[in-house]
Design an enzyme around this catalytic site. Structure first.
Site, short mmCIF file in Angstrom:
data_model
loop_
_atom_site.label_atom_id
_atom_site.label_comp_id
_atom_site.label_asym_id
_atom_site.label_seq_id
_atom_site.Cartn_x
_atom_site.Cartn_y
_atom_site.Cartn_z
N CYS A 118 2.38 -4.66 -3.50
CA CYS A 118 1.03 -4.56 -2.76
C CYS A 118 1.23 -4.20 -1.59
O CYS A 118 2.15 -4.37 -0.69
CB CYS A 118 0.56 -6.16 -2.75
SG CYS A 118 -1.09 -6.36 -1.98
N ASP A 254 -10.92 -1.22 0.45
CA ASP A 254 -9.59 -1.83 0.14
C ASP A 254 -8.51 -0.91 0.22
O ASP A 254 -8.79 0.31 -0.14
CB ASP A 254 -9.52 -2.90 -1.25
CG ASP A 254 -8.48 -3.94 -0.97
OD1 ASP A 254 -7.61 -3.90 0.18
OD2 ASP A 254 -8.59 -4.84 -1.82
N ASN A 255 -7.41 -1.25 0.54
CA ASN A 255 -6.23 -0.52 0.51
C ASN A 255 -6.39 1.01 1.26
O ASN A 255 -6.06 2.12 0.83
CB ASN A 255 -5.83 -0.23 -0.93
CG ASN A 255 -5.25 -1.19 -1.72
OD1 ASN A 255 -4.45 -1.88 -1.17
ND2 ASN A 255 -5.91 -1.65 -3.00
N1 LIG Z 1 -8.82 -4.96 -12.54
C1 LIG Z 1 -8.03 -5.29 -11.34
N2 LIG Z 1 -7.06 -4.51 -10.99
C2 LIG Z 1 -6.37 -4.91 -10.17
C3 LIG Z 1 -6.49 -5.75 -9.02
C4 LIG Z 1 -7.59 -6.55 -9.21
O1 LIG Z 1 -7.94 -7.78 -8.50
N3 LIG Z 1 -8.51 -6.29 -10.51
N4 LIG Z 1 -5.66 -6.03 -7.89
C5 LIG Z 1 -4.75 -4.72 -7.63
C6 LIG Z 1 -3.96 -5.06 -6.36
S1 LIG Z 1 -4.42 -5.00 -4.99
C7 LIG Z 1 -2.55 -5.08 -6.66
S2 LIG Z 1 -1.19 -5.16 -5.46
C8 LIG Z 1 -2.11 -5.17 -8.15
C9 LIG Z 1 -1.19 -6.40 -8.33
O2 LIG Z 1 -0.77 -6.44 -9.85
P1 LIG Z 1 -0.06 -7.73 -10.37
O3 LIG Z 1 -0.99 -8.91 -10.10
O4 LIG Z 1 0.08 -7.60 -11.74
O5 LIG Z 1 1.30 -7.97 -9.68
O6 LIG Z 1 -3.01 -5.03 -9.20
C10 LIG Z 1 -4.09 -4.18 -8.74
N5 LIG Z 1 -5.06 -3.96 -9.77
MO LIG Z 2 -2.55 -5.05 -3.37
#
Ligand SMILES: Nc1nc2c(c(=O)[nH]1)N[C@H]1C(S)=C(S)[C@@H](COP(=O)(O)O)O[C@H]1N2
Ligand SMILES: [Mo]
Length: 548
Positions: A118, A254-255
């Site tokens: 992340c 975000d990000n």
């Molecule tokens: N649909 C969806 N995809 C997502 C997210 C989410 O909240 N919803 N979070 C993202 C974020 S910020 C991260 S860091 C990764 C985390 O993946 P993991 O939970 O399998 O470790 O998924 C990404 N994909």
């Molecule tokens: Mo993330």
């Protein structure tokens, strides 16, 4: 489990895979999702954001078992079925597709290990300087699994992607099935990134030889090696080829790493979220010390019998670059010692089976270690680490705070103290922080004692006729028309606030009538706390215990 996935490099301490539903999830929309009890929860009960205890994560070795893989969920886990789930592929394609999971599983696949990280990994260190908009990730928002799935370029060719070779910008937009306060989670990457076979972008349905667990995107998610986790959309329901980036709220808000002088207000006022220069795609270089662990002690009497201590940790970087060196300093960076590096990825049977590219891509973390004579700790106050990659990029000495608390990769520092207990002397190690609201860490300032003055300055003074309520009374105000919450024994009527809450109405409603101290403190700044003052209506009476 596919036996090719098991590998000798893991000295895995047995952890239970038969994890049931955690009692903490009972009253949340995730009350059907199995979760490992050891995962450290970072945002209270819901949504689920969690990392494994750092030492436990490291004991697993190269491959992280599914139940210990970090989780980042923006909202509830969507309850999807393998049989009924569909992926649509549309936009700038000549043959739009609607595929079932069986269709997808029958396509060619790639299977290989990837470390997911992340962009908020190590955020708590930034939050100790100044609270950012994000919750407290420790140093374990990174994990490694073997992912299996259909290459995205194969799928896009099947769909007849139009003008693949155009010089105009083209994007692949991913959308998830999780409906959040600001719409579906989604983001995008440049089409060119997706089409280049060497980039290994896949849509994964397998994780360490099993179907994806619900928390990791069942039944389908994007895996984009070398990229931040945030672009790897889970619970994937559609892919759109477009001449524009994803229009999801989360793609823009975000990000991103904003310049340090920007707070949320200024960022929104100046629409800086849309500045393409601040998006994060490839991971930056990072490393952390995992041994010594936080609070680990070495008795000075052991200096007689043991001569050496092995300092250990992980390192990773983005874009498929190789970690080429890791250095450790015992004197605040005046001199650096070269650590021993291991890259288990290169020897992993699954990687050997598919063959290494002529120019190898490194999609996984490396491990490093260095044995030092115990006596070198005697004058040492701090151990720090920095990694280097093939572009001779390295980590900065100091962190740069940014409002989303992203990409913290300053030298990881562990403090060394000498303490005594009776006649015994110890060296005691302290990490910068502990994840979530867990106490401990040398960056954590002790709470100032609550003086008469600070108490009377707080919200209580605004209300002359102070009322008290029991938890039972508060519990009754638990809906959209009448919503009370408790934070640190203070009662707030936030009915009027629901519609304008930046985190959405749902986030408050699932906790209506309850004590939300833990949830609130996990993600809010002191500014948010001040904003809440307007809604303060009284205190919890002392004869009722706040339920946590
Ligand atoms: N649909 C969806 N995809 C997502 C997210 C989410 O909240 N919803 N979070 C993202 C974020 S910020 C991260 S860091 C990764 C985390 O993946 P993991 O939970 O399998 O470790 O998924 C990404 N994909
Ligand atoms: Mo993330």
């Amino acid at each position: 489990m596919d036996t090719s996935v098991e590998q000798p490099l893991n000295k895995s301490t047995q952890i239970s895979h038969n994890t049931g539903v955690d009692p903490r999830d009972a009253n949340t929309p995730d009350n059907w999702v199995p979760r490992h009890p050891e995962m450290v929860r970072l945002t209270g009960k819901h949504p689920f954001n969690a990392e494994a205890p750092l030492s436990l994560l490291m004991e697993q070795g190269f491959i992280t078992p599914n139940p210990l893989h970090y989780v980042r969920n923006h909202g509830p886990v969507p309850k999807l079925q393998w049989e009924t789930h569909r992926l649509t592929v549309n936009g700038l394609v000549s043959k739009p597709l609607i595929l079932s999971m069986d269709d997808i599983e029958n396509l060619p696949y790639k299977e290989f290990p990837v470390t997911l990280t992340c962009a908020g990994n190590r955020r708590k260190e930034q939050n100790m300087i100044k609270q950012s908009k994000g919750f407290n990730w420790g140093a374990a928002a990174t994990s490694c699994a073997i992912w299996k799935g259909v290459p995205l370029n194969h799928l896009l060719k099947l769909a007849g992607v139009i003008d693949e070779k155009t010089d105009k910008p083209r994007y692949v937009c991913f959308a998830g099935s999780d409906k959040l306060p600001n719409g579906f989670y989604g983001t995008s990457i440049p089409l060119e990134w997706a089409m280049n076979d060497a980039n290994d972008v896949i849509l994964a349905y397998g994780m360490n030889g099993e179907k994806l667990p619900p928390d990791h995107g069942f039944p389908l998610r994007a895996i984009i090696p070398g990229c931040i986790g945030g672009r790897m959309v889970k619970w994937l329901s559609s892919i759109t080829v477009s001449d524009k980036e994803s229009d999801s709220y989360y793609h823009y808000n975000d990000n991103r790493v904003l310049p340090p002088e920007y707070d949320m207000e200024r960022a929104t006022k100046e629409k800086i979220w849309y500045n393409p220069d601040y998006i994060i795609n490839k991971l930056n270089i990072n490393s952390a010390i995992t041994s010594p662990a936080h609070n680990e002690r070495i008795s000075l009497s052991s200096f007689v019998s043991t001569k050496e201590y092995t300092i250990k940790g992980y390192a990773y970087t983005g874009g498929g670059q190789k970690i080429t060196r890791v250095e450790v300093s015992l004197d605040y960076g005046k001199t650096w010692l070269l650590a021993k590096l291991t890259q288990p990825e290169l020897e992993h049977p699954v990687v050997l089976k598919r063959g290494i590219f002529p120019i190898p891509r490194f999609w996984c973390w490396s491990f490093w270690s260095i044995s030092i004579p115990l006596y070198s700790f005697i004058r040492c106050e701090e151990i720090s680490v920095r990694a280097w990659d093939a572009t001779h990029n390295t980590q900065p000495n100091t962190p740069t705070w940014n409002v989303l608390g992203m990409m913290n990769n300053c030298h990881f520092r562990v403090k060394v103290n000498t303490i005594n207990q009776g006649k015994e002397f110890f060296l005691e190690f302290r990490h910068p922080t502990q994840p979530g609201n867990n106490p401990g860490g040398w960056m954590v300032k002790p709470e100032p004692p609550k003086t008469e003055k600070t108490v009377s300055n707080s919200s209580t003074s605004n209300n002359k006729d102070k009322r008290t309520f029991t938890t039972q009374q508060v519990e009754k105000h638990n809906n959209e028309k009448d919503c009370w919450i408790i934070i640190e024994k203070k009662v707030y009527d936030c009915t009027r606030f629901l519609k304008v809450h930046p985190g959405g109405l749902e986030a408050i409603l699932i906790n209506a009538g309850k004590d939300v101290t833990e949830e609130f403190n996990a993600i809010h700044s002191s500014k948010a706390r001040a904003r809440l003052d307007k809604f303060y209506i009284g205190d919890l009476s002392d004869n009722t215990q706040a339920k946590l």
